[in-house]
Design an enzyme around this catalytic site. Structure first.
Site, PDB file in Angstrom:
ATOM      1  N   THR A  12       0.852  -1.182   0.000  1.00 43.85           N
ATOM      2  CA  THR A  12       0.000   0.000   0.000  1.00 43.85           C
ATOM      3  C   THR A  12       0.891   1.235   0.000  1.00 43.85           C
ATOM      4  O   THR A  12       1.991   1.235   0.554  1.00 43.85           O
ATOM      5  CB  THR A  12      -0.945   0.028   1.214  1.00 43.85           C
ATOM      6  OG1 THR A  12      -0.194   0.219   2.427  1.00 43.85           O
ATOM      7  CG2 THR A  12      -1.748  -1.261   1.299  1.00 43.85           C
ATOM      8  N   GLY A  13       0.414   2.302  -0.637  1.00 42.41           N
ATOM      9  CA  GLY A  13       1.261   3.477  -0.793  1.00 42.41           C
ATOM     10  C   GLY A  13       2.473   3.153  -1.639  1.00 42.41           C
ATOM     11  O   GLY A  13       3.581   3.607  -1.350  1.00 42.41           O
ATOM     12  N   GLY A  14       2.253   2.383  -2.711  1.00 42.02           N
ATOM     13  CA  GLY A  14       3.376   1.867  -3.492  1.00 42.02           C
ATOM     14  C   GLY A  14       3.660   2.603  -4.780  1.00 42.02           C
ATOM     15  O   GLY A  14       4.434   2.113  -5.599  1.00 42.02           O
ATOM     16  N   THR A  15       3.067   3.780  -4.979  1.00 38.18           N
ATOM     17  CA  THR A  15       3.232   4.465  -6.258  1.00 38.18           C
ATOM     18  C   THR A  15       4.352   5.499  -6.270  1.00 38.18           C
ATOM     19  O   THR A  15       4.642   6.076  -7.322  1.00 38.18           O
ATOM     20  CB  THR A  15       1.918   5.161  -6.665  1.00 38.18           C
ATOM     21  OG1 THR A  15       1.526   6.085  -5.634  1.00 38.18           O
ATOM     22  CG2 THR A  15       0.810   4.141  -6.892  1.00 38.18           C
ATOM     23  N   GLY A  19       7.577   3.345  -0.921  1.00 37.87           N
ATOM     24  CA  GLY A  19       6.723   2.254  -1.373  1.00 37.87           C
ATOM     25  C   GLY A  19       7.075   1.789  -2.764  1.00 37.87           C
ATOM     26  O   GLY A  19       7.137   0.578  -3.041  1.00 37.87           O
ATOM     27  N   TYR A 150       0.755  13.510  13.272  1.00 43.67           N
ATOM     28  CA  TYR A 150       1.438  12.456  12.511  1.00 43.67           C
ATOM     29  C   TYR A 150       2.122  11.467  13.444  1.00 43.67           C
ATOM     30  O   TYR A 150       1.966  10.246  13.304  1.00 43.67           O
ATOM     31  CB  TYR A 150       2.463  13.092  11.574  1.00 43.67           C
ATOM     32  CG  TYR A 150       3.351  12.090  10.868  1.00 43.67           C
ATOM     33  CD1 TYR A 150       2.844  11.268   9.865  1.00 43.67           C
ATOM     34  CD2 TYR A 150       4.693  11.969  11.214  1.00 43.67           C
ATOM     35  CE1 TYR A 150       3.648  10.349   9.224  1.00 43.67           C
ATOM     36  CE2 TYR A 150       5.504  11.052  10.576  1.00 43.67           C
ATOM     37  CZ  TYR A 150       4.983  10.245   9.577  1.00 43.67           C
ATOM     38  OH  TYR A 150       5.784   9.334   8.948  1.00 43.67           O
TER      39      TYR A 150
END
Length: 254
Positions: A12-15, A19, A150
């Site tokens: 996930t968050g691999g673009t 990631g 965060y």
């Protein structure tokens, strides 16, 4: 034979950033990967960068329970079963105490915390016995002003990762976390920074990291794959990839 031939992974968050580096390392090793992103521009850029037929790019918003459910269906369709799950997505906004709003607080927790937890819950039935889950948290022992929401959201991930490590023991699924420090990425991990602010943030990393530099996304990916593939007798740890930032070396570096 490729090192990861026959292995299947979800990132996930691999673009982009860390990631995407994990995805590229997996693909280079011969794994088949589903990777997610939320930003359409980054999704299209990722599709161009990872043209391999073993990469399946899908838009998925970690803050949306409907998207998380749809992701599980997509993964089942494309991969069937999963060996490794990398829960890497996240957002970070720099806001002082006075600037944090209920909306920005909820945004951090909806994406970073709730999204991480329910992603694992939804994909859990697809993870093979003896598989591995790797969360991306943060080097949180030394704190900078302006990242209270965060930091809190990522500490919550670290907390429930410990519990999940115990819950997954009957299936021999190892659960670990990766805690990056200053890592050189296009955004430096913080949304909305100007080019000048990013350069200043990177400079802070060079000056305050004991190894005197920012880390690379490739170094983060190597650590993530170590936890997933190589550290087969390791579970319930948070592994720092921060150049000594949070290990008490700061004073020794000056």
């Amino acid at each position: 034979m490729s090192r990861f031939a026959g292995k299947k992974a979800v990132v996930t968050g691999g673009t982009h950033g860390m990631g995407l580096a994990i995805v590229k390392a997996l693909l280079e090793g011969g794994a088949e990967v589903v990777l997610t992103g939320r930003n359409e521009k980054k999704i299209e850029e990722a599709r161009t960068e990872v043209k391999s037929g073993e990469a399946h790019v899908v838009r998925s918003d970690a803050a949306s329970m409907a998207d998380i459910k749809a992701l599980a269906d997509f993964v089942q369709e494309k991969l069937g079963r999963v060996d490794w799950l990398f829960v890497n997505h996240g957002i970070a906004e720099v806001q002082s105490l006075e600037e944090v709003t209920e909306e920005s607080w909820d945004r951090h927790f909806n994406v970073n915390t709730k999204g991480a937890f329910f992603t694992v819950q939804s994909l859990s039935p697809l993870i093979n016995e003896g598989g591995s889950i790797v969360f991306t948290t943060v080097a949180n022992d030394l704190i900078y002003p302006g990242i209270s929401a965060y930091s809190a959201s990522k500490d919550a991930v670290r907390a429930f990762a410990h519990v999940l490590a115990a819950e997954f023991l009957p299936r021999r699924i190892r659960v670990n976390s990766l805690a990056p420090g200053f890592i050189k990425t296009p955004t430096m991990g913080v949304a909305g920074l100007t080019d000048e602010e990013r350069r200043e943030f990177e400079k802070q990393g060079d000056e305050t990291t004991p190894l005197r530099r920012n880390g690379t996304v490739e170094e983060v990916a190597a650590a993530a794959l170590f936890l997933a593939a190589d550290a087969t007798f390791t579970t319930n740890v948070e592994f720092p990839v921060d150049g000594g930032f949070a290990q008490g070396l700061l004073s020794a570096a000056h």
